[in-house]
Motif scaffolding. Structure first.
Motif, mmCIF file in Angstrom:
data_model
loop_
_atom_site.group_PDB
_atom_site.id
_atom_site.type_symbol
_atom_site.label_atom_id
_atom_site.label_comp_id
_atom_site.label_asym_id
_atom_site.label_seq_id
_atom_site.Cartn_x
_atom_site.Cartn_y
_atom_site.Cartn_z
ATOM 1 N N ASP A 1 2.131 -38.796 66.745
ATOM 2 C CA ASP A 1 2.852 -39.118 67.974
ATOM 3 C C ASP A 1 2.251 -38.453 69.225
ATOM 4 O O ASP A 1 2.831 -38.528 70.304
ATOM 5 C CB ASP A 1 4.343 -38.758 67.852
ATOM 6 N N GLY A 2 1.111 -37.796 69.076
ATOM 7 C CA GLY A 2 0.466 -37.170 70.235
ATOM 8 C C GLY A 2 -0.157 -38.230 71.135
ATOM 9 O O GLY A 2 -0.787 -39.162 70.642
ATOM 10 N N ILE A 3 0.005 -38.088 72.441
ATOM 11 C CA ILE A 3 -0.467 -39.124 73.363
ATOM 12 C C ILE A 3 -2.000 -39.168 73.394
ATOM 13 O O ILE A 3 -2.606 -40.228 73.284
ATOM 14 C CB ILE A 3 0.079 -38.877 74.786
ATOM 15 N N TYR B 1 -2.682 -46.999 77.621
ATOM 16 C CA TYR B 1 -2.867 -47.807 76.415
ATOM 17 C C TYR B 1 -1.502 -48.038 75.777
ATOM 18 O O TYR B 1 -0.584 -47.252 75.954
ATOM 19 C CB TYR B 1 -3.804 -47.128 75.416
ATOM 20 N N LYS C 1 2.018 -48.462 74.914
ATOM 21 C CA LYS C 1 3.175 -48.246 75.781
ATOM 22 C C LYS C 1 2.982 -47.051 76.717
ATOM 23 O O LYS C 1 3.889 -46.680 77.461
ATOM 24 C CB LYS C 1 4.425 -48.026 74.929
ATOM 25 N N VAL C 2 1.818 -46.430 76.657
ATOM 26 C CA VAL C 2 1.543 -45.269 77.515
ATOM 27 C C VAL C 2 0.980 -45.770 78.837
ATOM 28 O O VAL C 2 -0.113 -46.329 78.887
ATOM 29 C CB VAL C 2 0.550 -44.304 76.827
ATOM 30 N N TYR D 1 10.906 -40.459 64.606
ATOM 31 C CA TYR D 1 11.466 -39.185 64.139
ATOM 32 C C TYR D 1 12.995 -39.169 64.163
ATOM 33 O O TYR D 1 13.596 -38.105 64.190
ATOM 34 C CB TYR D 1 10.870 -38.023 64.941
ATOM 35 N N LYS E 1 4.214 -28.030 67.894
ATOM 36 C CA LYS E 1 4.013 -29.369 67.331
ATOM 37 C C LYS E 1 3.889 -29.222 65.818
ATOM 38 O O LYS E 1 2.811 -29.349 65.259
ATOM 39 C CB LYS E 1 2.764 -30.001 67.925
ATOM 40 N N PRO F 1 8.344 -44.053 75.697
ATOM 41 C CA PRO F 1 6.978 -43.867 75.192
ATOM 42 C C PRO F 1 6.014 -43.468 76.309
ATOM 43 O O PRO F 1 6.065 -44.026 77.407
ATOM 44 C CB PRO F 1 6.614 -45.253 74.638
ATOM 45 N N GLY F 2 5.170 -42.506 76.008
ATOM 46 C CA GLY F 2 4.131 -42.128 76.959
ATOM 47 C C GLY F 2 4.525 -41.019 77.904
ATOM 48 O O GLY F 2 3.668 -40.442 78.570
ATOM 49 N N ALA F 3 5.814 -40.696 77.995
ATOM 50 C CA ALA F 3 6.213 -39.621 78.901
ATOM 51 C C ALA F 3 5.857 -38.262 78.290
ATOM 52 O O ALA F 3 5.164 -37.461 78.901
ATOM 53 C CB ALA F 3 7.699 -39.707 79.215
ATOM 54 N N LEU F 4 6.344 -38.027 77.084
ATOM 55 C CA LEU F 4 6.043 -36.767 76.401
ATOM 56 C C LEU F 4 5.365 -36.969 75.057
ATOM 57 O O LEU F 4 4.711 -36.067 74.543
ATOM 58 C CB LEU F 4 7.339 -35.970 76.182
ATOM 59 N N SER F 5 5.563 -38.131 74.470
ATOM 60 C CA SER F 5 4.926 -38.437 73.188
ATOM 61 C C SER F 5 4.568 -39.917 73.184
ATOM 62 O O SER F 5 5.070 -40.689 74.011
ATOM 63 C CB SER F 5 5.863 -38.105 72.022
ATOM 64 N N ALA F 6 3.720 -40.303 72.230
ATOM 65 C CA ALA F 6 3.216 -41.685 72.247
ATOM 66 C C ALA F 6 4.337 -42.708 72.055
ATOM 67 O O ALA F 6 4.362 -43.746 72.710
ATOM 68 C CB ALA F 6 2.151 -41.853 71.174
ATOM 69 N N HIS F 7 5.267 -42.414 71.151
ATOM 70 C CA HIS F 7 6.329 -43.388 70.857
ATOM 71 C C HIS F 7 7.660 -43.069 71.519
ATOM 72 O O HIS F 7 8.582 -43.884 71.468
ATOM 73 C CB HIS F 7 6.525 -43.508 69.344
ATOM 74 N N THR G 1 -3.769 -39.675 69.729
ATOM 75 C CA THR G 1 -3.594 -41.061 69.280
ATOM 76 C C THR G 1 -4.550 -41.965 70.052
ATOM 77 O O THR G 1 -5.164 -42.887 69.483
ATOM 78 C CB THR G 1 -2.138 -41.526 69.501
#
Lengths: 365, 152
Positions: A205-207, A173, A175-176, B138, B101, B16-22, A210
Motif C-alpha cells: 500500500d506504499g505510494i 498513477y 488513483k494517486v 486493511y 509501517k 487513495p493517494g493521500a497517505l497510502s496507495a489505496h 507501488t
C-alpha cells in the motif's frame, strides 16, 4: 410562481456567498511576493507566498533532505529560520530538541512562507541537484525487492559519498493524483557517477514503492534528486560491523565497493539477515567479492530457513549471529540499515559488545 | 448521520493517494461518521471495548516483533509473523500520531485461519474506533476480528 421566486432567491444568495468566499480567499490567502534570504544575504530568492518553505526552496532548485514528502513524519527537513517563520506547530514538536528550538530550527515542510523570511542552510545542500534520468534496467532481486539503474543525462554526474541517498519522484498513477517523493539509498559505487542504482522493497500500500514496482520499466524517464544524508563511512577505526536486512543492503554495497576500490585499510564484517532464502539476493556477488578481498567478511544468515532452501550457512536472528561472531567491538564502528525493529535490536547487541552509540550510524528513515 | 466539516476533511485525507496507495475507505459510500458508528455498535454488542481489542492486538504484535520477521508462537493459539518496513505513516485523523509501517500476520493454529493488521490499524481502533471502510485492503470487520482473537 412563489416556488420559482424562492429558488431564484436561494440561487442568488448562494452565488453571492460563493463570490464573497472567493474574494475573501484571494485577499486572505494571497501573500504576494515574499523574499527568502539564505545565509545572510548570500542568496535572496523571490517567490510567491503561500507554499511550504520546503517546496518553495525545491522550486528554486535548493533541495532540503526529506524522506516523507513533506508530511512531517521523517523530521529530516530541518533548517534554521531566523525570522518570519511564525509560531512552532504541534506537528514539529516531536522532532526538535530543546537545543534545536533555541537555535531556531524548524521543519521546513511545516513552515509556510507568508512574508519575508531569513534562513540558514548548510552550504553542501547547494550541491544537491535534480536529474531527469532514464531507467537503464530493472531487476527482480527477490519476491518483493527490485533493483533499478537510473542513467543520468549525457555529460551529467552525481558526486556522492558511499552510503548517501537520493529522492525519487513519482508521477500521478492509478488513483494517486499527486506526485510524491521518497528517499532510497544508493547501491552503486561513487566511481560509477553516470548511473545511480537504487534497491526498492515493495511496501504494501506504499505510494512510492507501488509506483516503482508497478509503473516503472526500462526506458522510462524518472526524476531523482540528491545526494542527501549523513550515513557514510567515517573510517576512524581498523574494523567495522555492517548489518543489513532487506533493501538495507543498498548502502552497504556502495560502501563496500568504495572501500575496496580505494584500497582503504579497514576490515569489513558484513552481516545480511533474512527469514528464508527467497529473501536473500546478491549472494554470489558478495561471496565473490569476499573471496577476492581479505578485508571483507560476508555473513548471510537466515532466521528460519525453509527445508527446500538447503541452507548450510548461519541460522538465527541476525542479532544472534552478530553475537556469535563479534567478541568485542568497542574499537569498531557500526553501520546499520534496515527496518526500525532490526535497527533497535542491533543497537542493543552492539552496545552489549562494547560499541558506544556515537560509533553507530544509521539512516533515520 | 450528519458529518462535521472536520470529519469530512479527515475522510478526504483517507482517499487513495493521500497517505497510502489505496486509502482507508475502499468502496464504502457512507460518511466516515456512519462507518465508525456502525462498527462501534457491532463491537458494543459483543461486549468488547475498542481499548481492550487494541490492547490484545498490540500484545500479539509485540510478541511477533521479537522474531524480526520470523514466525513466533503465542500460547499455542497463534503463529505471528511481523513484517517491518522502513518509514512511518501519519494517522489520517490528523492527531499528530504516526505509526511504523509494520504488518502483523496472525494464523490460528487450531483452524489455520489468518488475519493481518498494521500498526496504524491498532492506533485507529484504539483512538478513533475506525476499522476502515468496506473494500479497503486493511479493513477489519469487528465481529470477525473479535471472534478470530477468541475474545468472545
Amino acid at each position: 410562481m412563489v416556488i420559482l421566486t424562492t429558488v431564484l432567491s436561494v440561487t442568488a444568495v448562494s452565488v453571492a456567498l460563493a463570490f464573497i468566499i472567493i474574494v475573501a480567499e484571494y485577499f486572505f490567502n494571497n501573500y504576494g511576493e515574499c523574499e527568502i534570504d539564505i545565509n545572510g544575504g548570500n542568496k535572496v530568492l523571490k517567490i510567491e507566498g503561500g507554499s511550504s518553505l520546503l517546496s518553495a526552496l525545491a522550486g528554486q532548485k535548493i533541495f532540503i533532505p526529506s524522506a516523507c514528502g513533506g508530511k512531517a513524519t521523517c523530521g529530516l527537513c530541518k533548517v534554521q529560520v531566523l525570522e518570519g517563520a511564525g509560531p512552532l506547530l504541534p506537528t514539529e514538536e516531536p522532532y526538535l530538541t530543546e537545543d534545536e528550538r533555541k537555535n531556531h530550527y524548524r521543519l521546513s515542510c511545516q513552515v509556510k512562507v507568508k512574508n519575508n523570511i531569513r534562513i540558514l542552510v548548510p552550504e553542501e545542500l547547494f550541491n544537491i541537484k535534480e536529474f531527469v534520468t532514464t531507467i537503464e534496467s530493472v531487476t527482480q532481486l527477490t519476491h518483493d525487492i527490485k533493483g533499478f539503474k537510473f542513467k543520468l543525462p549525457d555529460g551529467e554526474t552525481v558526486h556522492f559519498k558511499a552510503g548517501q541517498y537520493m529522492q525519487l519522484y513519482t508521477k500521478p498513477y492509478a488513483k494517486v493524483k499527486e506526485s510524491v517523493y521518497r528517499a532510497y539509498s544508493i547501491a552503486s559505487a561513487p566511481s560509477d557517477d553516470g548511473i545511480v542504482e537504487l534497491i526498492i522493497r515493495l511496501v504494501p500500500d506504499g505510494i512510492c514503492t507501488t509506483y516503482a514496482h508497478t509503473q516503472l520499466s526500462e526506458g522510462d524517464q524518472v526524476n531523482i534528486s540528491g545526494p542527501y544524508g549523513d550515513f557514510y563511512l567515517r573510517g576512524d577505526c581498523k574494523e567495522i560491523v555492517m548489518i543489513a536486512g532487506g533493501s538495507g543492503l543498498a548502502p552497504m554495497k556502495s560502501i563496500i565497493l568504495d572501500v575496496l576500490e580505494k584500497n582503504i585499510d579497514i576490515k569489513m564484517n558484513f552481516f545480511f539477515g533474512a527469514v528464508t532464502k527467497k529473501d536473500l539476493y546478491y549472494l554470489d556477488f558478495f561471496h565473490d567479492l569476499a573471496k577476492r578481498h581479505e578485508n571483507l567478511r560476508f555473513i548471510p544468515a537466515l532466521s528460519k530457513p525453509a527445508p527446500e532452501d538447503n541452507w548450510d550457512g548461519e541460522v538465527g536472528l541476525i542479532t544472534e549471529v552478530v553475537d556469535r561472531y563479534i567478541e568485542d567491538c568497542s574499537e569498531m564502528e557500526g553501520y546499520l540499515c534496515g527496518s526500525p525493529g532490526m535497527i533497535n535490536a542491533c543497537l542493543s547487541v552492539l552496545n552489549k559488545k562494547g560499541m558506544s552509540d556515537d560509533r553507530i550510524f544509521f539512516d533515520k528513515f | 448521520m450528519k458529518q462535521s466539516p472536520e470529519l469530512a476533511q479527515i475522510q478526504a485525507n483517507m482517499m487513495p493517494g493521500a497517505l497510502s496507495a489505496h486509502g482507508f475507505i475502499g468502496e464504502d459510500s457512507r460518511n466516515l461518521i456512519d462507518i465508525i458508528q456502525s462498527d462501534l455498535e457491532a463491537l458494543q454488542q459483543l461486549g468488547i471495548t475498542q481499548e481492550a481489542l487494541a490492547d490484545k492486538m498490540q500484545e500479539i504484535t509485540d510478541i511477533g516483533a521479537k522474531g524480526l520477521g520470523r514466525p513466533e508462537s503465542m500460547d499455542e493459539h497463534f503463529e505471528i509473523a511481523v513484517e517491518d518496513y522502513k518509514g512511518e505513516i501519519p494517522c489520517p485523523f490528523k492527531d499528530k500520531a504516526k505509526a511504523n509501517k509494520r504488518q502483523t500476520h496472525v494464523r490460528r493454529l487450531d483452524t489455520g485461519a489468518t488475519i493481518r493488521w498494521t500498526d496504524l490499524n491498532i492506533h485507529m481502533i484504539r483512538e478513533h474506533g475506525f476499522f476502515e471502510g468496506y473494500g479497503s485492503p486493511y479493513r477489519l470487520a469487528p465481529a470477525e476480528l473479535v471472534k478470530f482473537l477468541g475474545m468472545v
